[in-house]
Write a protein that holds these residues in place. Structure first.
Motif, PDB file in Angstrom:
ATOM      1  N   ARG A 134      -4.699  59.026  30.802  1.00 54.90           N
ATOM      2  CA  ARG A 134      -5.702  59.922  31.388  1.00 54.90           C
ATOM      3  C   ARG A 134      -5.585  59.905  32.915  1.00 54.90           C
ATOM      4  O   ARG A 134      -5.358  58.851  33.516  1.00 54.90           O
ATOM      5  CB  ARG A 134      -7.098  59.460  30.964  1.00 54.90           C
ATOM      6  N   ASP A 135      -5.739  61.064  33.528  1.00 52.63           N
ATOM      7  CA  ASP A 135      -5.683  61.203  34.998  1.00 52.63           C
ATOM      8  C   ASP A 135      -4.360  60.708  35.575  1.00 52.63           C
ATOM      9  O   ASP A 135      -4.306  60.193  36.696  1.00 52.63           O
ATOM     10  CB  ASP A 135      -6.849  60.462  35.674  1.00 52.63           C
ATOM     11  N   PHE A 136      -3.281  60.873  34.816  1.00 52.84           N
ATOM     12  CA  PHE A 136      -1.974  60.386  35.268  1.00 52.84           C
ATOM     13  C   PHE A 136      -1.521  61.117  36.527  1.00 52.84           C
ATOM     14  O   PHE A 136      -1.668  62.336  36.652  1.00 52.84           O
ATOM     15  CB  PHE A 136      -0.920  60.594  34.171  1.00 52.84           C
ATOM     16  N   GLN A 137      -0.948  60.341  37.455  1.00 52.12           N
ATOM     17  CA  GLN A 137      -0.359  60.906  38.673  1.00 52.12           C
ATOM     18  C   GLN A 137       1.066  60.383  38.806  1.00 52.12           C
ATOM     19  O   GLN A 137       1.302  59.171  38.754  1.00 52.12           O
ATOM     20  CB  GLN A 137      -1.180  60.521  39.908  1.00 52.12           C
ATOM     21  N   ALA A 138       2.001  61.301  38.994  1.00 52.29           N
ATOM     22  CA  ALA A 138       3.403  60.917  39.149  1.00 52.29           C
ATOM     23  C   ALA A 138       3.603  60.157  40.461  1.00 52.29           C
ATOM     24  O   ALA A 138       2.815  60.278  41.395  1.00 52.29           O
ATOM     25  CB  ALA A 138       4.290  62.158  39.115  1.00 52.29           C
ATOM     26  N   ILE A 139       4.677  59.368  40.522  1.00 51.76           N
ATOM     27  CA  ILE A 139       5.003  58.631  41.743  1.00 51.76           C
ATOM     28  C   ILE A 139       6.409  59.001  42.200  1.00 51.76           C
ATOM     29  O   ILE A 139       7.202  59.561  41.445  1.00 51.76           O
ATOM     30  CB  ILE A 139       4.885  57.104  41.538  1.00 51.76           C
ATOM     31  N   ALA A 140       6.702  58.670  43.454  1.00 48.92           N
ATOM     32  CA  ALA A 140       8.013  58.983  44.018  1.00 48.92           C
ATOM     33  C   ALA A 140       9.073  58.041  43.464  1.00 48.92           C
ATOM     34  O   ALA A 140       8.785  56.908  43.066  1.00 48.92           O
ATOM     35  CB  ALA A 140       7.967  58.870  45.536  1.00 48.92           C
ATOM     36  N   ASN A 141      10.319  58.505  43.467  1.00 51.56           N
ATOM     37  CA  ASN A 141      11.436  57.689  43.000  1.00 51.56           C
ATOM     38  C   ASN A 141      11.952  56.825  44.151  1.00 51.56           C
ATOM     39  O   ASN A 141      13.034  57.049  44.712  1.00 51.56           O
ATOM     40  CB  ASN A 141      12.556  58.572  42.451  1.00 51.56           C
ATOM     41  N   THR A 142      11.155  55.834  44.508  1.00 52.29           N
ATOM     42  CA  THR A 142      11.509  54.849  45.531  1.00 52.29           C
ATOM     43  C   THR A 142      11.322  53.459  44.934  1.00 52.29           C
ATOM     44  O   THR A 142      10.589  53.306  43.954  1.00 52.29           O
ATOM     45  CB  THR A 142      10.625  54.999  46.779  1.00 52.29           C
TER      46      THR A 142
ATOM     47  N   ALA B 193      -0.077  50.005  29.925  1.00 46.98           N
ATOM     48  CA  ALA B 193       1.197  49.879  30.643  1.00 46.98           C
ATOM     49  C   ALA B 193       2.322  50.692  30.013  1.00 46.98           C
ATOM     50  O   ALA B 193       3.130  51.284  30.724  1.00 46.98           O
ATOM     51  CB  ALA B 193       1.603  48.409  30.735  1.00 46.98           C
ATOM     52  N   LEU B 194       2.390  50.745  28.686  1.00 49.31           N
ATOM     53  CA  LEU B 194       3.546  51.395  28.054  1.00 49.31           C
ATOM     54  C   LEU B 194       3.637  52.880  28.402  1.00 49.31           C
ATOM     55  O   LEU B 194       4.664  53.322  28.939  1.00 49.31           O
ATOM     56  CB  LEU B 194       3.525  51.191  26.540  1.00 49.31           C
ATOM     57  N   PRO B 195       2.597  53.686  28.138  1.00 47.77           N
ATOM     58  CA  PRO B 195       2.728  55.104  28.497  1.00 47.77           C
ATOM     59  C   PRO B 195       2.837  55.331  29.995  1.00 47.77           C
ATOM     60  O   PRO B 195       3.536  56.254  30.429  1.00 47.77           O
ATOM     61  CB  PRO B 195       1.466  55.753  27.918  1.00 47.77           C
ATOM     62  N   TRP B 196       2.170  54.497  30.796  1.00 49.37           N
ATOM     63  CA  TRP B 196       2.281  54.690  32.251  1.00 49.37           C
ATOM     64  C   TRP B 196       3.723  54.485  32.709  1.00 49.37           C
ATOM     65  O   TRP B 196       4.266  55.290  33.490  1.00 49.37           O
ATOM     66  CB  TRP B 196       1.336  53.758  33.013  1.00 49.37           C
ATOM     67  N   ILE B 197       4.350  53.430  32.238  1.00 46.34           N
ATOM     68  CA  ILE B 197       5.736  53.147  32.628  1.00 46.34           C
ATOM     69  C   ILE B 197       6.671  54.264  32.170  1.00 46.34           C
ATOM     70  O   ILE B 197       7.552  54.704  32.914  1.00 46.34           O
ATOM     71  CB  ILE B 197       6.163  51.770  32.079  1.00 46.34           C
ATOM     72  N   VAL B 198       6.479  54.765  30.944  1.00 48.13           N
ATOM     73  CA  VAL B 198       7.323  55.837  30.420  1.00 48.13           C
ATOM     74  C   VAL B 198       7.165  57.116  31.237  1.00 48.13           C
ATOM     75  O   VAL B 198       8.150  57.814  31.517  1.00 48.13           O
ATOM     76  CB  VAL B 198       6.993  56.100  28.930  1.00 48.13           C
ATOM     77  N   HIS B 199       5.947  57.427  31.650  1.00 49.92           N
ATOM     78  CA  HIS B 199       5.696  58.678  32.373  1.00 49.92           C
ATOM     79  C   HIS B 199       5.959  58.548  33.873  1.00 49.92           C
ATOM     80  O   HIS B 199       6.282  59.549  34.519  1.00 49.92           O
ATOM     81  CB  HIS B 199       4.260  59.146  32.131  1.00 49.92           C
ATOM     82  N   ALA B 200       5.835  57.354  34.430  1.00 55.60           N
ATOM     83  CA  ALA B 200       5.877  57.210  35.890  1.00 55.60           C
ATOM     84  C   ALA B 200       7.218  56.736  36.448  1.00 55.60           C
ATOM     85  O   ALA B 200       7.625  57.179  37.522  1.00 55.60           O
ATOM     86  CB  ALA B 200       4.782  56.247  36.348  1.00 55.60           C
ATOM     87  N   LEU B 201       7.894  55.843  35.738  1.00 59.52           N
ATOM     88  CA  LEU B 201       9.003  55.124  36.370  1.00 59.52           C
ATOM     89  C   LEU B 201      10.367  55.731  36.066  1.00 59.52           C
ATOM     90  O   LEU B 201      10.631  56.202  34.956  1.00 59.52           O
ATOM     91  CB  LEU B 201       8.996  53.658  35.934  1.00 59.52           C
ATOM     92  N   TYR B 202      11.229  55.667  37.058  1.00 57.21           N
ATOM     93  CA  TYR B 202      12.596  56.182  36.972  1.00 57.21           C
ATOM     94  C   TYR B 202      13.552  55.059  36.572  1.00 57.21           C
ATOM     95  O   TYR B 202      13.250  53.867  36.762  1.00 57.21           O
ATOM     96  CB  TYR B 202      13.025  56.756  38.325  1.00 57.21           C
ATOM     97  N   PRO B 203      14.736  55.408  36.059  1.00 56.75           N
ATOM     98  CA  PRO B 203      15.722  54.373  35.760  1.00 56.75           C
ATOM     99  C   PRO B 203      16.053  53.547  37.009  1.00 56.75           C
ATOM    100  O   PRO B 203      16.178  54.089  38.104  1.00 56.75           O
ATOM    101  CB  PRO B 203      16.944  55.174  35.288  1.00 56.75           C
ATOM    102  N   ALA B 204      16.174  52.241  36.807  1.00 57.81           N
ATOM    103  CA  ALA B 204      16.610  51.321  37.873  1.00 57.81           C
ATOM    104  C   ALA B 204      15.756  51.426  39.132  1.00 57.81           C
ATOM    105  O   ALA B 204      16.269  51.318  40.244  1.00 57.81           O
ATOM    106  CB  ALA B 204      18.083  51.547  38.201  1.00 57.81           C
ATOM    107  N   GLN B 205      14.449  51.610  38.963  1.00 58.76           N
ATOM    108  CA  GLN B 205      13.548  51.759  40.107  1.00 58.76           C
ATOM    109  C   GLN B 205      12.847  50.455  40.491  1.00 58.76           C
ATOM    110  O   GLN B 205      12.488  50.252  41.650  1.00 58.76           O
ATOM    111  CB  GLN B 205      12.481  52.822  39.788  1.00 58.76           C
TER     112      GLN B 205
ATOM    113  N   GLN C 137       6.454  62.242  33.343  1.00 60.92           N
ATOM    114  CA  GLN C 137       5.611  62.805  34.408  1.00 60.92           C
ATOM    115  C   GLN C 137       4.485  63.692  33.862  1.00 60.92           C
ATOM    116  O   GLN C 137       4.249  64.795  34.344  1.00 60.92           O
ATOM    117  CB  GLN C 137       6.460  63.590  35.406  1.00 60.92           C
ATOM    118  N   GLY C 138       3.809  63.176  32.859  1.00 56.22           N
ATOM    119  CA  GLY C 138       2.629  63.874  32.363  1.00 56.22           C
ATOM    120  C   GLY C 138       2.901  64.916  31.298  1.00 56.22           C
ATOM    121  O   GLY C 138       1.966  65.531  30.783  1.00 56.22           O
ATOM    122  N   GLN C 139       4.164  65.137  30.928  1.00 55.79           N
ATOM    123  CA  GLN C 139       4.464  66.080  29.853  1.00 55.79           C
ATOM    124  C   GLN C 139       3.891  65.574  28.531  1.00 55.79           C
ATOM    125  O   GLN C 139       3.807  64.372  28.295  1.00 55.79           O
ATOM    126  CB  GLN C 139       5.973  66.229  29.666  1.00 55.79           C
ATOM    127  N   SER C 140       3.558  66.481  27.656  1.00 58.01           N
ATOM    128  CA  SER C 140       3.177  66.107  26.301  1.00 58.01           C
ATOM    129  C   SER C 140       4.437  65.752  25.527  1.00 58.01           C
ATOM    130  O   SER C 140       5.538  66.171  25.899  1.00 58.01           O
ATOM    131  CB  SER C 140       2.469  67.264  25.605  1.00 58.01           C
TER     132      SER C 140
END
Length: 214
Positions: free
Chosen positions: A15-23, A81-93, A204-207
């Motif tokens: 809920r209220d997910f916000q994407a983050i930068a790939n840094t 943590a699981l859905p947040w990591i899947v939606h937010a984090l990039y490979p090798a970030q 990034q918040g996609q269904s």
């Protein structure tokens, strides 16, 4: 026996997910009231830490403490943590991941972190030579994790006894004051280590339906 594959594409966004930068970032899973998150972000102002806590009461306590000790590099996250990591984090970030005193799941061993298919996805988010710190006051939990690292994940690690005066989390303080043995595994992802999710981009918040279509 190979572990079944984690179904990342089926994860709904928090809920209220916000994407983050790939840094480059650090993450803490199960940050509780934020004691370690505040310590780490204060000691490492050059590193950004996302401190993830699912329980509303604990998250609000962390948020309140962060307001009293504002660190620009600390981002409290109220989510599973699981859905947040899947939606937010990039490979090798991820530079570092902290899992400090997780629920030992005494009645459900399959839910322990190194027994979960999700652990492979977590490894895909880790940088080469990135580290996961797993701490516990339960010797059997640490012993099982060691066995999984050797037999299943095939990852190098170092086991350490946590000093009696360490005070990273409220649980750590309590366990050490009782005289319990607290240990941690410092798990390293070697250069060239491969997972089945190395090319998986954040949702990034996609269904889930949108993710499958793409």
């Amino acid at each position: 026996m190979p572990i079944r594959q984690f179904q990342a594409q089926r994860m709904h966004a928090p809920r209220d997910f916000q994407a983050i930068a790939n840094t480059p970032v650090c993450i803490e899973i199960g940050a509780g009231k934020g004691k370690h998150a505040l310590l780490f972000s204060g000691q490492h102002p050059e590193q950004t830490l996302y401190a993830i806590e699912r329980t509303r009461e604990k998250f609000l306590a962390m948020q309140k403490q962060h307001g009293l000790e504002p660190h620009a590099n600390l981002q409290p996250v109220h989510a599973d943590a699981l859905p947040w990591i899947v939606h937010a984090l990039y490979p090798a970030q991820v530079e570092q991941c902290f899992i400090l005193y997780p629920n030992p799941e005494p009645h459900n061993p399959a839910q322990r972190w190194l027994n979960m298919p999700f652990f492979e996805f977590l490894l895909s988010r880790l940088q080469p030579n990135g580290q996961i710190t797993l701490a516990s006051n339960i010797p059997e939990y640490i012993a099982e994790a060691e066995q999984q690292l050797l037999a299943l994940w095939k990852l190098p690690f170092e086991k350490q006894r946590i000093a009696a005066d360490s005070a990273r989390t409220h649980f750590e303080i309590k366990y050490l004051q009782r005289g319990e043995l607290c240990q941690q595994l410092i798990i390293r992802k070697p250069e060239g280590y491969r997972t089945r999710f190395d090319d998986f981009q954040p949702l990034q918040g996609q269904s889930p339906a949108q993710a499958v279509e793409e």
